[in-house]
Design a protein around this motif. Structure first.
Motif, PDB file in Angstrom:
ATOM      1  N   PHE A  25       0.823  -1.204   0.000  1.00 52.68           N
ATOM      2  CA  PHE A  25       0.000   0.000   0.000  1.00 52.68           C
ATOM      3  C   PHE A  25       0.860   1.259   0.000  1.00 52.68           C
ATOM      4  O   PHE A  25       0.394   2.329   0.324  1.00 52.68           O
ATOM      5  CB  PHE A  25      -0.924   0.018   1.225  1.00 52.68           C
ATOM      6  N   GLU A  26       2.106   1.108  -0.379  1.00 53.85           N
ATOM      7  CA  GLU A  26       3.044   2.222  -0.302  1.00 53.85           C
ATOM      8  C   GLU A  26       2.645   3.386  -1.207  1.00 53.85           C
ATOM      9  O   GLU A  26       2.756   4.547  -0.816  1.00 53.85           O
ATOM     10  CB  GLU A  26       4.457   1.745  -0.642  1.00 53.85           C
ATOM     11  N   ILE A  27       2.138   3.090  -2.390  1.00 54.70           N
ATOM     12  CA  ILE A  27       1.721   4.158  -3.298  1.00 54.70           C
ATOM     13  C   ILE A  27       0.556   4.929  -2.696  1.00 54.70           C
ATOM     14  O   ILE A  27       0.526   6.162  -2.729  1.00 54.70           O
ATOM     15  CB  ILE A  27       1.357   3.589  -4.687  1.00 54.70           C
ATOM     16  N   THR A  28      -0.393   4.202  -2.109  1.00 51.48           N
ATOM     17  CA  THR A  28      -1.532   4.849  -1.458  1.00 51.48           C
ATOM     18  C   THR A  28      -1.061   5.707  -0.297  1.00 51.48           C
ATOM     19  O   THR A  28      -1.550   6.822  -0.089  1.00 51.48           O
ATOM     20  CB  THR A  28      -2.531   3.783  -0.954  1.00 51.48           C
ATOM     21  N   ASN A  29      -0.098   5.214   0.458  1.00 46.47           N
ATOM     22  CA  ASN A  29       0.447   5.960   1.583  1.00 46.47           C
ATOM     23  C   ASN A  29       1.145   7.233   1.098  1.00 46.47           C
ATOM     24  O   ASN A  29       0.977   8.302   1.680  1.00 46.47           O
ATOM     25  CB  ASN A  29       1.410   5.082   2.376  1.00 46.47           C
ATOM     26  N   ASP A  30       1.911   7.128   0.034  1.00 41.27           N
ATOM     27  CA  ASP A  30       2.580   8.304  -0.539  1.00 41.27           C
ATOM     28  C   ASP A  30       1.549   9.317  -1.041  1.00 41.27           C
ATOM     29  O   ASP A  30       1.729  10.527  -0.888  1.00 41.27           O
ATOM     30  CB  ASP A  30       3.507   7.898  -1.693  1.00 41.27           C
ATOM     31  N   TYR A  31       0.492   8.819  -1.634  1.00 38.21           N
ATOM     32  CA  TYR A  31      -0.596   9.654  -2.131  1.00 38.21           C
ATOM     33  C   TYR A  31      -1.224  10.436  -0.974  1.00 38.21           C
ATOM     34  O   TYR A  31      -1.389  11.651  -1.049  1.00 38.21           O
ATOM     35  CB  TYR A  31      -1.610   8.724  -2.800  1.00 38.21           C
ATOM     36  N   LEU A  32      -1.533   9.740   0.126  1.00 37.91           N
ATOM     37  CA  LEU A  32      -2.113  10.394   1.299  1.00 37.91           C
ATOM     38  C   LEU A  32      -1.130  11.388   1.907  1.00 37.91           C
ATOM     39  O   LEU A  32      -1.515  12.496   2.295  1.00 37.91           O
ATOM     40  CB  LEU A  32      -2.546   9.357   2.336  1.00 37.91           C
ATOM     41  N   SER A  33       0.142  11.033   1.973  1.00 37.65           N
ATOM     42  CA  SER A  33       1.157  11.947   2.508  1.00 37.65           C
ATOM     43  C   SER A  33       1.228  13.233   1.698  1.00 37.65           C
ATOM     44  O   SER A  33       1.434  14.314   2.250  1.00 37.65           O
ATOM     45  CB  SER A  33       2.528  11.269   2.520  1.00 37.65           C
ATOM     46  N   GLY A  34       1.062  13.125   0.385  1.00 38.13           N
ATOM     47  CA  GLY A  34       1.054  14.317  -0.464  1.00 38.13           C
ATOM     48  C   GLY A  34      -0.106  15.239  -0.120  1.00 38.13           C
ATOM     49  O   GLY A  34       0.061  16.464  -0.035  1.00 38.13           O
ATOM     50  N   TYR A  35      -1.264  14.656   0.104  1.00 34.91           N
ATOM     51  CA  TYR A  35      -2.422  15.467   0.503  1.00 34.91           C
ATOM     52  C   TYR A  35      -2.198  16.102   1.869  1.00 34.91           C
ATOM     53  O   TYR A  35      -2.561  17.260   2.084  1.00 34.91           O
ATOM     54  CB  TYR A  35      -3.700  14.623   0.520  1.00 34.91           C
ATOM     55  N   VAL A  36      -1.597  15.358   2.784  1.00 35.25           N
ATOM     56  CA  VAL A  36      -1.323  15.902   4.118  1.00 35.25           C
ATOM     57  C   VAL A  36      -0.367  17.078   4.013  1.00 35.25           C
ATOM     58  O   VAL A  36      -0.577  18.121   4.646  1.00 35.25           O
ATOM     59  CB  VAL A  36      -0.774  14.809   5.067  1.00 35.25           C
ATOM     60  N   SER A  37       0.666  16.953   3.199  1.00 29.43           N
ATOM     61  CA  SER A  37       1.625  18.051   3.011  1.00 29.43           C
ATOM     62  C   SER A  37       0.930  19.289   2.478  1.00 29.43           C
ATOM     63  O   SER A  37       1.160  20.405   2.971  1.00 29.43           O
ATOM     64  CB  SER A  37       2.731  17.636   2.038  1.00 29.43           C
ATOM     65  N   ARG A  38       0.086  19.108   1.490  1.00 31.50           N
ATOM     66  CA  ARG A  38      -0.640  20.241   0.915  1.00 31.50           C
ATOM     67  C   ARG A  38      -1.617  20.831   1.924  1.00 31.50           C
ATOM     68  O   ARG A  38      -1.776  22.050   2.000  1.00 31.50           O
ATOM     69  CB  ARG A  38      -1.358  19.794  -0.360  1.00 31.50           C
ATOM     70  N   PHE A  39      -2.250  19.979   2.721  1.00 32.26           N
ATOM     71  CA  PHE A  39      -3.174  20.436   3.759  1.00 32.26           C
ATOM     72  C   PHE A  39      -2.447  21.310   4.778  1.00 32.26           C
ATOM     73  O   PHE A  39      -2.937  22.358   5.188  1.00 32.26           O
ATOM     74  CB  PHE A  39      -3.810  19.222   4.453  1.00 32.26           C
ATOM     75  N   LEU A  40      -1.251  20.879   5.185  1.00 28.95           N
ATOM     76  CA  LEU A  40      -0.468  21.646   6.164  1.00 28.95           C
ATOM     77  C   LEU A  40      -0.041  23.005   5.610  1.00 28.95           C
ATOM     78  O   LEU A  40       0.211  23.928   6.382  1.00 28.95           O
ATOM     79  CB  LEU A  40       0.747  20.839   6.627  1.00 28.95           C
ATOM     80  N   LEU A  41       0.015  23.117   4.294  1.00 25.52           N
ATOM     81  CA  LEU A  41       0.355  24.394   3.661  1.00 25.52           C
ATOM     82  C   LEU A  41      -0.874  25.273   3.442  1.00 25.52           C
ATOM     83  O   LEU A  41      -0.770  26.367   2.894  1.00 25.52           O
ATOM     84  CB  LEU A  41       1.071  24.151   2.326  1.00 25.52           C
ATOM     85  N   GLY A  42      -2.050  24.773   3.856  1.00 22.89           N
ATOM     86  CA  GLY A  42      -3.252  25.587   3.795  1.00 22.89           C
ATOM     87  C   GLY A  42      -4.294  25.152   2.784  1.00 22.89           C
ATOM     88  O   GLY A  42      -5.388  25.706   2.748  1.00 22.89           O
ATOM     89  N   GLU A  43      -3.971  24.192   1.944  1.00 20.40           N
ATOM     90  CA  GLU A  43      -4.951  23.739   0.953  1.00 20.40           C
ATOM     91  C   GLU A  43      -6.025  22.889   1.637  1.00 20.40           C
ATOM     92  O   GLU A  43      -5.738  22.124   2.554  1.00 20.40           O
ATOM     93  CB  GLU A  43      -4.257  22.917  -0.138  1.00 20.40           C
ATOM     94  N   ARG A  44      -7.269  23.034   1.193  1.00 20.80           N
ATOM     95  CA  ARG A  44      -8.374  22.236   1.719  1.00 20.80           C
ATOM     96  C   ARG A  44      -9.043  21.515   0.561  1.00 20.80           C
ATOM     97  O   ARG A  44      -9.011  21.981  -0.573  1.00 20.80           O
ATOM     98  CB  ARG A  44      -9.395  23.111   2.463  1.00 20.80           C
ATOM     99  N   PHE A  45      -9.632  20.382   0.849  1.00 24.28           N
ATOM    100  CA  PHE A  45     -10.191  19.525  -0.181  1.00 24.28           C
ATOM    101  C   PHE A  45     -11.688  19.355   0.035  1.00 24.28           C
ATOM    102  O   PHE A  45     -12.167  19.401   1.156  1.00 24.28           O
ATOM    103  CB  PHE A  45      -9.467  18.176  -0.161  1.00 24.28           C
ATOM    104  N   ASP A  46     -12.402  19.130  -1.050  1.00 26.10           N
ATOM    105  CA  ASP A  46     -13.859  19.039  -0.959  1.00 26.10           C
ATOM    106  C   ASP A  46     -14.367  17.599  -1.120  1.00 26.10           C
ATOM    107  O   ASP A  46     -15.495  17.370  -1.515  1.00 26.10           O
ATOM    108  CB  ASP A  46     -14.519  19.954  -1.986  1.00 26.10           C
ATOM    109  N   PHE A  47     -13.533  16.633  -0.830  1.00 27.64           N
ATOM    110  CA  PHE A  47     -13.934  15.234  -0.914  1.00 27.64           C
ATOM    111  C   PHE A  47     -13.530  14.499   0.359  1.00 27.64           C
ATOM    112  O   PHE A  47     -12.699  14.985   1.122  1.00 27.64           O
ATOM    113  CB  PHE A  47     -13.339  14.552  -2.157  1.00 27.64           C
ATOM    114  N   GLU A  48     -14.129  13.341   0.564  1.00 26.15           N
ATOM    115  CA  GLU A  48     -13.860  12.527   1.750  1.00 26.15           C
ATOM    116  C   GLU A  48     -12.609  11.681   1.538  1.00 26.15           C
ATOM    117  O   GLU A  48     -12.410  11.106   0.471  1.00 26.15           O
ATOM    118  CB  GLU A  48     -15.027  11.571   2.021  1.00 26.15           C
ATOM    119  N   PHE A  49     -11.815  11.586   2.564  1.00 24.58           N
ATOM    120  CA  PHE A  49     -10.666  10.688   2.568  1.00 24.58           C
ATOM    121  C   PHE A  49     -11.093   9.406   3.273  1.00 24.58           C
ATOM    122  O   PHE A  49     -11.588   9.446   4.396  1.00 24.58           O
ATOM    123  CB  PHE A  49      -9.483  11.317   3.319  1.00 24.58           C
ATOM    124  N   ASN A  50     -10.925   8.290   2.590  1.00 28.57           N
ATOM    125  CA  ASN A  50     -11.231   6.987   3.174  1.00 28.57           C
ATOM    126  C   ASN A  50      -9.926   6.255   3.398  1.00 28.57           C
ATOM    127  O   ASN A  50      -9.110   6.137   2.481  1.00 28.57           O
ATOM    128  CB  ASN A  50     -12.139   6.183   2.246  1.00 28.57           C
TER     129      ASN A  50
END
Length: 97
Positions: A25-50
């Motif tokens: 699941f490493e690719i999925t984990n990297d994908y989620l980490s990318g969203y977390v990084s962007r979130f910490l920089l202030g970006e917000r998303f309009d979809f649910e994370f499962n």
């Protein structure tokens, strides 16, 4: 965002990937980490994370159960719970339209 939530997200990015998953699941984990990084920089998303599909959760839970008495199983449990927690935090601050 609460300070503890920010710390959890930052720690997730630097958390080592569990060896027992053999990069499954490493690719999925990297994908989620990318969203977390962007979130910490202030970006917000309009979809649910499962965190995991039902099949993935069942697979990981079986690995945890089989290995809970060793370090790999405990690391996997920590990883599993951390992913669920991170998704919960991201969803808490979901951008509403």
């Amino acid at each position: 965002m609460e300070k503890y939530e920010q710390k959890i997200l930052k720690e997730f990015i630097s958390m080592p990937y569990p060896e027992i998953l053999n990069h499954q699941f490493e690719i999925t984990n990297d994908y989620l980490s990318g969203y977390v990084s962007r979130f910490l920089l202030g970006e917000r998303f309009d979809f649910e994370f499962n965190s995991f599909t039902k099949e993935e959760a069942n697979y990981i839970n079986s690995l945890i159960t089989k290995n809970i008495n060793n370090t790999n199983g405990k690391d996997l449990l920590t990883f599993f719970l951390m992913v669920k927690l991170v998704c919960n935090i991201l969803n808490k601050y979901k951008q509403t339209q």
